[in-house]
Scaffold this motif. Structure first.
Motif, mmCIF file in Angstrom:
data_model
loop_
_atom_site.group_PDB
_atom_site.id
_atom_site.type_symbol
_atom_site.label_atom_id
_atom_site.label_comp_id
_atom_site.label_asym_id
_atom_site.label_seq_id
_atom_site.Cartn_x
_atom_site.Cartn_y
_atom_site.Cartn_z
ATOM 1 N N GLN A 190 -3.908 9.720 -5.439
ATOM 2 C CA GLN A 190 -3.718 8.670 -5.689
ATOM 3 C C GLN A 190 -4.184 7.571 -4.225
ATOM 4 O OE1 GLN A 190 0.008 10.713 -3.770
ATOM 5 N NE2 GLN A 190 1.139 10.382 -5.587
ATOM 6 N N ARG A 217 1.952 2.680 7.146
ATOM 7 C CA ARG A 217 2.582 4.070 6.482
ATOM 8 C C ARG A 217 3.602 4.379 8.039
ATOM 9 N NH1 ARG A 217 -3.196 6.134 7.044
ATOM 10 N NH2 ARG A 217 -2.139 6.889 9.160
ATOM 11 N N ILE A 249 6.157 1.486 6.284
ATOM 12 C CA ILE A 249 6.987 1.932 5.448
ATOM 13 C C ILE A 249 7.773 3.205 5.809
ATOM 14 C CG2 ILE A 249 6.780 3.870 2.868
ATOM 15 C CD1 ILE A 249 3.894 1.509 2.367
ATOM 16 N N ARG A 250 7.321 3.860 7.229
ATOM 17 C CA ARG A 250 8.567 5.309 7.619
ATOM 18 C C ARG A 250 9.668 5.028 8.090
ATOM 19 N NH1 ARG A 250 3.348 7.801 9.092
ATOM 20 N NH2 ARG A 250 2.894 9.355 6.949
ATOM 21 N N ASN A 279 11.199 2.125 6.743
ATOM 22 C CA ASN A 279 11.712 1.314 5.905
ATOM 23 C C ASN A 279 11.883 -0.176 6.288
ATOM 24 O OD1 ASN A 279 13.194 3.408 5.060
ATOM 25 N ND2 ASN A 279 15.154 3.680 6.587
ATOM 26 N N HIS A 302 9.010 -3.039 4.872
ATOM 27 C CA HIS A 302 8.218 -4.419 3.728
ATOM 28 C C HIS A 302 6.210 -4.578 4.282
ATOM 29 C CE1 HIS A 302 6.747 -5.219 -0.271
ATOM 30 N NE2 HIS A 302 7.646 -4.563 -0.098
ATOM 31 N N GLN A 314 5.283 2.793 -3.897
ATOM 32 C CA GLN A 314 7.595 2.452 -3.996
ATOM 33 C C GLN A 314 7.160 3.097 -5.309
ATOM 34 O OE1 GLN A 314 7.686 -1.700 -3.500
ATOM 35 N NE2 GLN A 314 8.439 -1.317 -1.753
ATOM 36 N N HIS A 340 5.257 6.219 -6.445
ATOM 37 C CA HIS A 340 4.851 7.847 -5.828
ATOM 38 C C HIS A 340 6.058 7.997 -4.599
ATOM 39 C CE1 HIS A 340 2.376 6.082 -8.820
ATOM 40 N NE2 HIS A 340 2.307 7.048 -9.387
ATOM 41 N N HIS A 341 6.932 6.674 -3.945
ATOM 42 C CA HIS A 341 7.723 7.268 -2.954
ATOM 43 C C HIS A 341 6.601 8.035 -1.730
ATOM 44 C CE1 HIS A 341 10.862 6.501 -5.457
ATOM 45 N NE2 HIS A 341 10.641 7.653 -6.020
ATOM 46 N N LEU A 342 5.201 7.604 -1.338
ATOM 47 C CA LEU A 342 4.195 7.393 -0.507
ATOM 48 C C LEU A 342 4.687 6.749 1.218
ATOM 49 C CD1 LEU A 342 1.376 7.043 -2.530
ATOM 50 C CD2 LEU A 342 2.739 8.468 -2.304
ATOM 51 N N TYR A 343 4.740 7.999 1.331
ATOM 52 C CA TYR A 343 4.481 7.757 3.304
ATOM 53 C C TYR A 343 6.071 7.359 3.486
ATOM 54 C CZ TYR A 343 0.149 6.158 2.115
ATOM 55 O OH TYR A 343 -1.383 6.372 1.301
ATOM 56 N N THR A 344 7.159 8.159 2.373
ATOM 57 C CA THR A 344 8.495 8.518 3.244
ATOM 58 C C THR A 344 8.929 9.147 3.518
ATOM 59 O OG1 THR A 344 9.024 8.632 1.248
ATOM 60 C CG2 THR A 344 9.476 6.586 1.561
#
Length: 212
Positions: free
Chosen positions: A54, A183, A186-187, A189, A191, A205, A207-211
Motif C-alpha cells: 500500500q 493520519r 483521518i482518524r 474524520n 479531510h 479512502q 482502502h480505509h487506511l488510517y482509521t
C-alpha cells in the motif's frame, strides 16, 4: 554521467512536503532523476501501520505525472532492517560512474552519527541536507561537526564534478506537513485535502487506511 537523487522514507503516506523537497532539490542540483525508496523496517522508527504494498502504491500514484521521479523497491526486497548504507552501496554497484546524492532533512542529519556504518556513507554518495526556514538549529555532536568541516561544500556545482564525498546544505520551501498529521486527521474524520495528492487521498479512502 547522471546525477541521481535518493529520497528514502516510510512514506506513510507520501505528501506534498516529500514531493516539493524532491522537486526543488532536483532543480537546484540539476539531478537527472530522483529515486523514492520506501523503507521496509526503518531501524529508528516504529513499524508502519499499513502494508508495504500500500505504501508503494501510494508513492506510485503521487509521482506518476513527474518524469523525474521513480520508485525503487530494493529495501522492501531485502530481509532485516532498512539500512541506508546497504541501499547506497547497492546503487553504487549499479551506477559506478554516476553521481549519487542522498537527500535527508536537518533532523535526520542531527542524528546521522546513530546510523548504521554512517562513517562510510560518503564513500558511496554525497549528502544533501535540506532545511526549511522554520527548522530549529540542531546541536551537532563533535563527530558530525568534524564530518561537516571535512566534507561540506558551499559550491553546489562541485557535486556534479565528483561521484561522492561531499555535503551540501540546501534550504527548501517551508511546507509544514507530516505523515502523522495526515493520519491523525483521518482518524478524527477530517479531510487531508491540499496536504497530499488527491490520488493518494482517494486511495486511502478506498482502502480505509488510517482509521481505527
Amino acid at each position: 554521467m547522471q546525477c541521481i537523487g535518493i529520497l528514502g522514507g516510510t512514506f506513510n503516506p507520501i505528501h506534498y512536503g516529500h514531493l516539493r523537497i524532491a522537486q526543488e532539490t532536483a532543480e537546484a542540483f540539476a539531478l537527472s532523476q530522483i529515486k523514492f525508496i520506501p523503507a521496509a523496517k526503518p531501524p529508528l522508527k516504529t513499524e508502519p501501520d499499513v502494508t508495504v504494498k500500500q505504501r508503494v502504491e501510494m508513492v506510485q500514484l503521487a509521482i506518476a505525472a513527474n518524469p523525474l521521479f521513480s520508485v525503487d523497491t530494493r529495501e522492501l526486497e531485502r530481509n532485516g532492517p532498512s539500512y541506508t548504507i546497504d541501499t547506497v552501496a547497492s546503487l553504487r554497484k549499479e551506477h559506478p560512474q554516476d553521481v549519487l546524492c542522498l537527500i535527508i532533512g536537518t533532523d535526520a542529519f542531527a542524528h546521522f552519527d546513530q546510523w548504521h556504518r554512517w562513517q562510510q556513507m560518503l564513500d558511496y554518495c554525497h549528502l544533501i541536507v535540506v532545511s526549511r526556514p522554520s527548522d530549529q538549529i540542531w546541536q551537532l555532536s563533535a563527530p558530525l561537526n568534524n564530518l561537516l568541516k571535512q566534507h561540506q561544500t558551499h559550491d553546489i556545482t562541485q557535486l556534479s564534478q565528483q561521484t561522492h564525498g561531499l555535503i551540501a546544505m540546501h534550504q527548501v520551501t517551508a511546507l509544514d506537513i507530516s505523515s502523522s498529521q495526515i493520519r491523525n486527521l483521518i482518524r478524527t474524520n477530517k479531510h487531508p485535502t491540499y496536504l497530499c495528492p488527491e490520488a493518494v487521498i482517494d486511495y486511502i479512502q478506498a482502502h480505509h487506511l488510517y482509521t481505527d
